[in-house]
Design an enzyme around this catalytic site. Structure first.
Site, PDB file in Angstrom:
ATOM      1  N   TYR A   3     -17.681  15.283 -15.949  1.00 24.05           N
ATOM      2  CA  TYR A   3     -17.893  13.834 -15.961  1.00 24.05           C
ATOM      3  C   TYR A   3     -18.939  13.478 -14.894  1.00 24.05           C
ATOM      4  CZ  TYR A   3     -16.985   8.876 -15.367  1.00 24.05           C
ATOM      5  OH  TYR A   3     -17.125   7.518 -15.260  1.00 24.05           O
ATOM      6  N   ASP A   9      -8.574  17.728 -14.688  1.00 29.12           N
ATOM      7  CA  ASP A   9      -8.806  16.358 -15.144  1.00 29.12           C
ATOM      8  C   ASP A   9      -8.463  16.336 -16.637  1.00 29.12           C
ATOM      9  OD1 ASP A   9      -9.866  13.982 -16.166  1.00 29.12           O
ATOM     10  OD2 ASP A   9     -11.564  13.974 -14.780  1.00 29.12           O
ATOM     11  N   ARG A  17       0.846  -1.204   0.000  1.00 26.50           N
ATOM     12  CA  ARG A  17       0.000   0.000   0.000  1.00 26.50           C
ATOM     13  C   ARG A  17       0.878   1.250   0.000  1.00 26.50           C
ATOM     14  NH1 ARG A  17      -1.593   1.991   4.503  1.00 26.50           N
ATOM     15  NH2 ARG A  17      -2.172   0.023   5.478  1.00 26.50           N
ATOM     16  N   LYS A  63      -8.892   5.004 -19.486  1.00 27.50           N
ATOM     17  CA  LYS A  63      -9.229   5.484 -20.821  1.00 27.50           C
ATOM     18  C   LYS A  63      -7.986   5.414 -21.727  1.00 27.50           C
ATOM     19  CE  LYS A  63     -12.990   6.228 -18.521  1.00 27.50           C
ATOM     20  NZ  LYS A  63     -13.392   7.501 -17.975  1.00 27.50           N
TER      21      LYS A  63
HETATM   22  C1  PLP Z   1     -13.852   7.875 -16.694  1.00 33.67           C
HETATM   23  C2  PLP Z   1     -13.576   9.214 -16.176  1.00 33.67           C
HETATM   24  C3  PLP Z   1     -13.369   9.422 -14.798  1.00 33.67           C
HETATM   25  C4  PLP Z   1     -13.490   8.305 -13.788  1.00 33.67           C
HETATM   26  O1  PLP Z   1     -12.498   7.340 -13.934  1.00 33.67           O
HETATM   27  P1  PLP Z   1     -12.697   5.790 -13.562  1.00 33.67           P
HETATM   28  O2  PLP Z   1     -11.395   5.209 -13.919  1.00 33.67           O
HETATM   29  O3  PLP Z   1     -13.843   5.293 -14.378  1.00 33.67           O
HETATM   30  O4  PLP Z   1     -12.989   5.727 -12.112  1.00 33.67           O
HETATM   31  C5  PLP Z   1     -13.059  10.702 -14.373  1.00 33.67           C
HETATM   32  N1  PLP Z   1     -12.984  11.728 -15.254  1.00 33.67           N
HETATM   33  C6  PLP Z   1     -13.184  11.562 -16.574  1.00 33.67           C
HETATM   34  C7  PLP Z   1     -13.078  12.738 -17.478  1.00 33.67           C
HETATM   35  C8  PLP Z   1     -13.489  10.314 -17.074  1.00 33.67           C
HETATM   36  O5  PLP Z   1     -13.708  10.155 -18.389  1.00 33.67           O
END
Ligand code: PLP
Length: 379
Positions: free
Chosen positions: A98, A170, A46, A195
Site C-alpha cells: 500500500y 495487513d 484516550r 475499507k
Molecule cells: C487504506 C489502507 C491503509 C491505510 O489505512 P487508512 O485508514 O487510509 O489510514 C493501509 N493498508 C491498506 C492495505 C490499505 O488499503
C-alpha cells in the site's frame, strides 16, 4: 460460534442498564471516580472508552486475538505498531505494498533509524534471504495492493518463529471474515477499518489484533502513550459496519468473480488480476488459507487512452480512491494510491499507465458490467 454471528452480535449486550441493542456512543472524555483510588474501569477516553472497547473486543473475537485496538486511521495503527521498534531495527516488507505504508516507512520512520527491505513476499526464499542480524519483523499484506499477490502466511509465520521475528499481516483486503492471519501463525493483524470493516465509505479507522497477551500489553502501552485512538462516533460506525460485513462481502465477491470473468474475455483488456481466477498464481494457495478471494480486481487495458475513458465515462462506478465500501469504485494506482513510489520501480512492479483497480460493490452486477462496457465504447 460462526464468524457471521460474532460480527452481527458486537455490542449487543453492552448496555445492561437499558438493554439498548445498539452500543451507546459514549461521547465522554473523562469519567467520574467513585472514590479515592477507585475507578469504574474508565478514567479518560484516550486510555479507554466503552464504545471503542466494544469495537476492540469485537475485533479480538473476530480474529481469535488476545486483544484488539482501534485507531484514528489505518496509518495511525501502523504508526503505533512501529513504535514497538527502535533505531537500528530492520523490517522485511512486501514490495507490492500500500503506497501510504511505503511512504510512512521510507519518508517518516527511516528518519528515526528504522531500516526496511522490500521483497516479493509471494516467494518465501526471497523473504528468508532478506533477513539480517538486526531484523525484528516481517510486514506483509495478505493480498497485496494493487496486484493481489498472495503470501504464504503459514510458512512465512513459521519462518518468523524460527528467526524470532514478529509476523505482522495487513489483512485489510480480506478481513477476518475471509481470512484470520492469527490462526495461520501471524502475531499481529492490522486493518484499515476505513475499507471493508466499516464498509460504507464514510469512516476513517484503523484496527489491530494481537495474539499474545504480553505483546498486546505492549501494543496497548503504545496506543495509550502515542494516543491516536478512534473516537466514539467512528467506533460506533465501524461496529455498525462490521455487523453486515459477511453479507456485504458475499455479494461483493460474487459480483467481483463475474466482472473478472467478463474482463478476461474483453477485447480491450490485456490482463486481469483477480485471485479467484484459476490462472492467478495465488489462486490455489489463497483457496487453502482463506474462505474467499475478496472483491478487488486489477486489470490492464490495452492502451493508456482507455484509462481516462473508463475513469471519466463510467456513470455508476465512481472514480475515487479507497475500497471496500458498498459502492463500486475505480482508481488508477500509478497516479493515486501508488504515486509515492518512484516511476521506474512502479513500472517494474507492473503498476503501469494502463493498470486500473476496481473495488467491487454490492450493486446489481449486470448494471456494473453495462456501465463498464458503455465506458469502453464511449467516443
Ligand atoms: C487504506 C489502507 C491503509 C491505510 O489505512 P487508512 O485508514 O487510509 O489510514 C493501509 N493498508 C491498506 C492495505 C490499505 O488499503
Amino acid at each position: 460460534m460462526n464468524i457471521e454471528t460474532v460480527a452481527t452480535q458486537i455490542g449487543l449486550e453492552w448496555d445492561t442498564r437499558t438493554g439498548a441493542v445498539s452500543v451507546p456512543i459514549y461521547q465522554a472524555a473523562t469519567f467520574r471516580h467513585p472514590g479515592l483510588g477507585q475507578s469504574t474501569g474508565y478514567d479518560y477516553s484516550r486510555s479507554g472508552n466503552p464504545t471503542r472497547q466494544a469495537l476492540e473486543e469485537g475485533m479480538a473475537r473476530l480474529d481469535g486475538a488476545a486483544r484488539g485496538f482501534a485507531y484514528s486511521s489505518g496509518m495511525a495503527a501502523i504508526t503505533s505498531l512501529l513504535l514497538l521498534f527502535k533505531s537500528g531495527d530492520h523490517i522485511v516488507v512486501t514490495e507490492d505494498l500500500y503506497g501510504g505504508t511505503y511512504r510512512l516507512f521510507e519518508q517518516i520512520f527511516q528518519q528515526f533509524g528504522l531500516e526496511f527491505s522490500y521483497v516479493d513476499s509471494s516467494d518465501n526464499s526471497l523473504v528468508e534471504a532478506a533477513i539480517k542480524p538486526n531484523t525484528k519483523a516481517l510486514f506483509i499484506e495478505s493480498l497485496t495492493n494493487p496486484l493481489l499477490k498472495v503470501a504464504d502466511i503459514p510458512s512465512l509465520a513459521t519462518l518468523c518463529k524460527s528467526r524470532n521475528l514478529l509476523c505482522i499481516v495487513d489483512n485489510t483486503f480480506l478481513t477476518p471474515y475471509l481470512m484470520r492471519p492469527l490462526d495461520l501463525g501471524a502475531d499481529i493483524a492490522i486493518y484499515s477499518g476505513s475499507k471493508y470493516l466499516s464498509g460504507h465509505n464514510d469512516t476513517i479507522c484503523g484496527l489491530v489484533t494481537v495474539k499474545d497477551p504480553a505483546l498486546a500489553e505492549r501494543v496497548y502501552f503504545q496506543q495509550n502513550g502515542a494516543g491516536a485512538v478512534l473516537g466514539p462516533q467512528d467506533s460506533w460506525l465501524t461496529i455498525r459496519g462490521i455487523k453486515t460485513l459477511s453479507v456485504r462481502l458475499d455479494r461483493q465477491e460474487e459480483n467481483a468473480a463475474k466482472i473478472a470473468d467478463w474482463l478476461v474475455n474483453h477485447d480491450l483488456v490485456a490482463k486481469v488480476y483477480y485471485p479467484g481466477l484459476k490462472d492467478h498464481p495465488g489462486h490455489e494457495l489463497l483457496g487453502s488459507i482463506a474462505r474467499g478471494y475478496g472483491a478487488m480486481i486489477a486489470f490492464e487495458v490495452k492502451s493508456p487512452e482507455l484509462v481516462e475513458r473508463l475513469l471519466l465515462r463510467s456513470r455508476l462506478i465512481s472514480f475515487a480512491e479507497s475500497l471496500g465500501g458498498v459502492e463500486t469504485l475505480m482508481t488508477f494506482p500509478a497516479l493515486q494510491t501508488h504515486a509515492d513510489i518512484e516511476p521506474a520501480k512502479r513500472e517494474a512492479l507492473g503498476i503501469n499507465d494502463r493498470l486500473l483497480r476496481l473495488s467491487v460493490g454490492i450493486e446489481n452486477v449486470d448494471d456494473l458490467i453495462d456501465d463498464l462496457e458503455q465506458a469502453f465504447r464511449a467516443e
